[in-house]
Design a protein around this motif. Structure first.
Motif, short mmCIF file in Angstrom:
data_model
loop_
_atom_site.label_atom_id
_atom_site.label_comp_id
_atom_site.label_asym_id
_atom_site.label_seq_id
_atom_site.Cartn_x
_atom_site.Cartn_y
_atom_site.Cartn_z
N ASN A 95 -0.83 -12.64 -0.08
CA ASN A 95 -0.43 -13.91 0.30
C ASN A 95 -1.25 -15.16 -0.49
O ASN A 95 -0.55 -16.26 -0.47
CB ASN A 95 -0.26 -14.06 1.92
N LYS A 144 0.55 -18.15 -2.52
CA LYS A 144 0.11 -19.33 -2.08
C LYS A 144 -0.31 -20.12 -3.45
O LYS A 144 0.09 -21.15 -3.76
CB LYS A 144 -0.96 -19.45 -1.27
N PHE A 197 0.63 -27.35 3.47
CA PHE A 197 0.61 -25.76 3.14
C PHE A 197 -0.84 -25.78 2.18
O PHE A 197 -1.49 -24.54 2.36
CB PHE A 197 1.66 -25.32 2.37
N TRP A 236 -6.60 -18.35 3.54
CA TRP A 236 -5.35 -18.05 4.31
C TRP A 236 -5.62 -18.51 5.81
O TRP A 236 -6.36 -17.75 6.56
CB TRP A 236 -4.69 -16.63 4.26
N ASP A 247 -0.99 -20.82 8.22
CA ASP A 247 -0.17 -20.90 6.80
C ASP A 247 1.08 -20.22 6.83
O ASP A 247 1.94 -20.65 6.28
CB ASP A 247 -1.06 -20.30 5.85
N LEU A 307 4.63 -21.50 5.22
CA LEU A 307 5.46 -20.63 4.39
C LEU A 307 6.92 -20.37 4.89
O LEU A 307 7.55 -20.57 4.11
CB LEU A 307 4.67 -19.42 4.12
N SER A 324 8.10 -18.34 -2.26
CA SER A 324 7.77 -18.17 -0.80
C SER A 324 8.65 -16.85 -0.04
O SER A 324 8.03 -16.27 0.78
CB SER A 324 8.11 -19.16 0.17
N GLU A 370 6.21 -13.29 0.13
CA GLU A 370 5.26 -13.18 1.25
C GLU A 370 5.25 -11.66 1.77
O GLU A 370 6.01 -11.22 2.07
CB GLU A 370 5.40 -14.31 2.41
#
Length: 660
Positions: free
Chosen positions: A5, A9, A144, A157, A161, A165, A281, A284
């Protein structure tokens, strides 16, 4: 979780930095001609309300300070202040694209304020859905991104978050679902007959060369493409919010393929690239998010991993994807025919009433799905906070921060349900007045907006196109003004200029769909051409006159693509013609620069040229130098050059950082 992730990100934040870079560099090269003192829509008339106010009054005038209003404080013209805002936006977006340490809340919030300032004073040339989409996505990006006030800390993270997301995924869902549904709820016959693409490639604002070839594809393929559009825009978005990553990856590739096809056949600036960034996104990894894990073997892999993957493949991924395709094939009557060559036949098998009933259920299902996922992400955020507390003080501090962010997320999500419900009147009317009031109070900030692209197909009887002509003799010798990108000369090659948006060319397309009463800015354009205004002429191709003509008029033509057998270059036909055209009507009669009715019209709409009363200083001189440098190349080449320079610097920095 952190591994997968954090990559997602980082990719999303870097992508947003490049989108901002595209947007700022694109508008920068157009500011003098659009907003200068002699521009089409002078920005000075918009910021006059700030005249005579001090810095504190300007910053507190509105909920979000308009940085363009600071022109008087800095002693530069308002359009010069717009250039400063755009240049600073280019600088900050470039830094955040190159250095991950600049990918922070503070930087992205600053980028949002900078673009919002331009959007606020941009008038008709900034009234596009992708500008609103960039502002909404940009605001979510600021929330974010890591706070990282010291810049050198590595990104982590955070507990909340996953919630933000999800909000990015929810934004993507609203964008795609609404864009698909409105095509049918509008009642447009071309969308219902699956023939919209028979006209789209020809009638879109600025076609690419590939769109000419796409226009001549077989009709069965065009219909199948429309049916596929409905599948990708209406059905696939429901996979955005599912907890099964393989389904979201399927949705990701479907969306990316769809956006790449649009990029290849149409010049829609940074819009499709922004949509692709939002799709990041979907990658994820929800299964690796700080929740308890099963015991792992010595090689670090779960003993049930293979079984879980097989179960997901055969009992979730294949059944859901195959059923969705079957569902689409059934309602679009897909069938293969080989009677006259291979083709796939398609035809909508439902009517408007049944579709409206389905939409009513689908809108509620999407909202319910989103509410469940949102609440689950909130629960996980609290769990991660609880598990991450090491001391009482750190727990209280991190808990306060988490609650603050979750409060913002909860408010934004609740309010975003309002624009989602617009496609179904009964669902929209069921919202409490307090919620809709909050939505409309947010609407002016463009942090939550409604979407719905290509509601109705234009150009069914041919593409309406405006041609501006000038002459020194009212009866003869009329010469055409060519634009940089929009169709005019029928032999001019079709351009590719993504991610640049030629905003004047775009508005000329909209003006051709109506009349000058609904597009008063075009009268201002005519007046600037009568004055031979240099900044405005730089938004167009080489002028046909070396001086100001006595008369200007605007004619309307109907354009069609040339036939397939005459594709350029060709023999036995109009050589190298991309278009054919027929005269339709006179859009604006011949005008002279001192005509009283023209001047009264411009005065009424605040479009008269303005005078700058600012003394030249070092800042204005620097802006002048930078402006002249940008004029050395065409606008889209300038945008490409800025992007390529930043990409090269980024790759160099990343290459050497691997050895440090």
């Amino acid at each position: 979780m952190a591994g997968d992730n954090l990559v997602v990100k980082s990719a999303f934040l870097t992508g947003m930095s490049f989108i901002y870079l595209c947007a700022f560099s694109s508008i920068y090269v157009q500011i003098p001609g659009l907003y200068g003192s002699g521009g089409i829509t002078p920005v000075k008339s918009v910021v006059q309300k700030y005249q005579g106010k001090n810095l504190s009054e300007i910053l507190t005038e509105e909920s979000v300070p308009n940085l363009v209003a600071l022109s008087e404080v800095l002693g530069v013209a308002p359009d010069g202040m717009m250039e400063i805002v755009a240049l600073f936006g280019m600088l900050m977006s470039a830094l955040s694209a190159i250095f991950t340490s600049f990918q922070t809340t503070l930087v992205y919030l600053l980028l949002w304020i900078l673009y919002f300032s331009i959007h606020k004073v941009g008038q008709v040339f900034m009234w596009f859905q992708w500008d609103s989409l960039l502002l909404e996505a940009g605001f979510l990006t600021a929330l974010f991104a890591p706070v990282n006030l010291f810049f050198w800390r590595r990104s982590i993270w955070r507990y909340h978050d996953g919630v933000f997301l999800f909000l990015i995924q929810w934004l993507l869902f609203r964008l795609m679902f609404a864009s698909g549904v409105v095509k049918l709820t509008s009642g447009c016959p071309t969308w219902w007959s699956l023939t919209a693409l028979n006209y789209h490639y020809e009638s879109q604002c600025i076609p690419t060369s590939l769109s000419w070839f796409a226009h001549h594809l077989p009709e069965w393929f065009q219909k199948l493409s429309v049916a596929s559009t409905y599948y990708i825009e209406i059905i696939v978005p429901f996979l955005f919010l599912v907890p099964v990553r393989s389904l979201r990856i399927f949705a990701f590739w479907a969306q990316v393929f769809f956006q790449l096809c649009i990029i290849a056949t149409g010049n829609y600036n940074f819009f499709n690239l922004l949509t692709v960034v939002l799709c990041f996104s979907l990658l994820e990894n929800k299964s690796d998010d700080g929740l308890p894990k099963v015991n792992k073997t010595e090689n670090g892999k779960s003993p049930t991993r293979l079984i879980r993957r097989i179960f997901i493949l055969f009992f979730l991924f294949l059944p859901i994807t195959l059923y969705s395709m079957y569902y689409a094939g059934r309602y679009f009557n897909l069938s293969i025919s080989t009677a006259s060559g291979f083709q796939v036949n398609s035809l909508i098998s439902f009517d408007n009433d049944s579709f409206n009933v389905w939409v009513s259920y689908a809108v509620r299902l999407g909202a319910l799905q989103a509410v469940v996922v949102f609440l689950w992400e909130v629960i996980k955020a609290f769990y991660r906070w609880f598990r991450g507390c090491k001391t009482f003080i750190s727990g209280v501090c991190s808990g306060g921060v988490t609650l603050f962010y979750l409060g913002i997320a909860g408010l934004m999500f609740t309010v975003s349900l309002v624009p989602h419900s617009v496609v179904d009147g009964s669902f929209y009317n069921s919202f409490p007045k307090e919620v809709t009031d909050v939505y409309y109070s947010f609407h002016g900030l463009s942090i939550i907006s409604p979407y719905g692209l290509f509601r109705r197909m234009t150009g069914v009887g041919g593409r309406p196109e405006l041609i501006i002509e000038g002459s020194n003799d009212l009866e003869a010798n009329w010469k055409e003004y060519e634009f940089l990108y929009k169709p005019g000369d029928v032999t001019k090659p079709l351009p590719f200029l993504v991610p640049h948006q030629a905003r004047l060319d775009w508005q000329m397309w909209f003006a051709a769909l109506g009349n000058y009463h609904h597009n008063p800015w075009i009268i201002s354009l005519v007046h600037r051409l009568l004055l031979h205004q240099k900044d405005v002429l730089e938004l167009m191709d080489e002028p046909p006159f070396g001086h100001a003509p006595k008369y200007i008029r605007v004619l309307q033509y109907t354009y069609h693509y040339s036939e397939l057998e005459c594709r350029p270059p060709a023999a036995n036909c109009n050589l190298s013609h991309w278009w054919s055209r027929e005269f339709s009507s006179e859009y604006i009669p011949p005008l002279t620069k001192d005509e009283p009715t023209l001047l009264d019209f411009l005065k009424h709409h605040h479009y008269l040229p303005t005078k700058d009363n600012y003394k030249e200083n070092s800042l204005s001189h620097l802006l002048f130098v930078l402006r002249n440098l940008s004029r050395e190349v065409s606008p889209h080449h300038f945008v490409w050059g800025v992007l390529m320079a930043v990409v090269c610097i980024q790759m160099t920095v990343r290459f050497f950082s691997d050895f440090c």
